[in-house]
Write a protein that holds these residues in place. Sequence first.
Motif, PDB file in Angstrom:
ATOM      1  N   LEU A  38      89.201  56.623   8.573  1.00 20.84           N
ATOM      2  CA  LEU A  38      88.472  57.023   7.368  1.00 20.84           C
ATOM      3  C   LEU A  38      87.042  57.445   7.709  1.00 20.84           C
ATOM      4  O   LEU A  38      86.533  58.435   7.156  1.00 20.84           O
ATOM      5  N   LEU A  39      86.393  56.725   8.594  1.00 15.88           N
ATOM      6  CA  LEU A  39      85.038  57.108   8.999  1.00 15.88           C
ATOM      7  C   LEU A  39      85.047  58.475   9.669  1.00 15.88           C
ATOM      8  O   LEU A  39      84.134  59.293   9.455  1.00 15.88           O
ATOM      9  N   ASN A  40      86.066  58.752  10.470  1.00 10.47           N
ATOM     10  CA  ASN A  40      86.166  60.069  11.107  1.00 10.47           C
ATOM     11  C   ASN A  40      86.439  61.161  10.088  1.00 10.47           C
ATOM     12  O   ASN A  40      85.873  62.260  10.172  1.00 10.47           O
ATOM     13  N   LEU A  41      87.307  60.871   9.128  1.00  8.65           N
ATOM     14  CA  LEU A  41      87.591  61.852   8.082  1.00  8.65           C
ATOM     15  C   LEU A  41      86.322  62.209   7.312  1.00  8.65           C
ATOM     16  O   LEU A  41      86.091  63.380   6.965  1.00  8.65           O
ATOM     17  N   ALA A  42      85.478  61.203   7.061  1.00  8.83           N
ATOM     18  CA  ALA A  42      84.253  61.433   6.296  1.00  8.83           C
ATOM     19  C   ALA A  42      83.267  62.342   7.033  1.00  8.83           C
ATOM     20  O   ALA A  42      82.392  62.953   6.412  1.00  8.83           O
ATOM     21  N   LYS A  43      83.421  62.447   8.348  1.00  2.69           N
ATOM     22  CA  LYS A  43      82.521  63.310   9.115  1.00  2.69           C
ATOM     23  C   LYS A  43      82.802  64.791   8.872  1.00  2.69           C
ATOM     24  O   LYS A  43      81.930  65.638   9.093  1.00  2.69           O
TER      25      LYS A  43
END
Length: 379
Positions: free
Chosen positions: A247-252
């Motif tokens: 999820l943190l990567n998707l938010a990037k």
Amino acid sequence: MTGPSTIIDPRDDVLGRSRVTDTPELEAFYEELAARNAGAFWKRANAIEPWEPATRYRPTLWRYAEMRAMCLRALDLVRPDEAGRRVVTLLNDSDAGRENVAVCGWLFSGMQAMRPGEITPAHKHTASAHRFIMEGKGAYTVVDGHHITLGANDYVLTPNGCWHDHGVAADGEVSIWQDGLDIPLMNSLETNFYAVYDQPAQTAAYPADDLPLTYGGAALRPEGVAAWEKPYSPVMVYRWEAVRDALLNLAKVSVGSPFDGHMMRYANPLTGGWALQTMGAHMRMLPGGFRGKAHRHTGNVVYNVARGRGCSIIGGQRYDWQTHDIFCVPAWTWHEHVNLDAAEEAFLFSFNDFPVMEALGVRIEEPFPKNDGHQICAS
């Protein structure tokens, strides 16, 4: 009663809807039909074919601090070998919830606590199950001989028809998890079977965590192993750290959904579909200060706050939540989520009955059309 039938919804006073005027002759006819286990469709047509879904369930919130205390009390009051499963059931605050032993719609949920060294005797059932681990250390499950270790915020599958038992290792800690099952659906379809294993617990037939270690690699499929032909995900457990990082990567690289922030489906990596046949699950991340817009959809959703604090406006009412509080959104009910922390992300785990809605061709969703997408909150 004679005279015009009562029209509850003004929209029903239109050609194509039932608006029969009852007469003494019709009343006598109704009695004759009833004596033959029959009835007049037009007497109930408008009620059983509403203009839009009409849920019998209410938004309900369970405070983790309160329910955790109840689960720990159950440890002292009931032995797991006596209870079969020492679960504190979460009942929707409605007549339908209490009647169907449902958390929302045709979904069941409960909370279970286990001490180190305890087991839940092995069994299987028609109902599918999945679990979200909330706290503890050393918890595990054995599903059809596959031993799977569990940690906080992990999501684990117990597919229907599989032998399974649960426990906490002797050197572990008291563990608490949320169960989700489709028991009400299976009972409504009159398809529920239950069986107990011929031993208290299964003997693991494979190395520990063999399935998640084999199939859990993102975008990777193992070679040199027998083809997986079962109708559920072979991953079996989805680790919190991997889901959070995804999820943190998707938010990037993505602005996310205006309704749900950034969201990941717990998927079957071999098909891209849902991990189970009748229930789905998501983890969503709401950025700091996120204020989502409202929408509604067919299908019921049960939430567990994996981390953070915020509120959800459900059907015009505000429900404040913090870590591991549980709440539900009934079908076709307007809802929107807010992260009340301006700096830290909030994470919401949820499970649903969307796979059933999709299989039947009735999964429908729409955004709130007024007030820039936000409900007027009544509280």
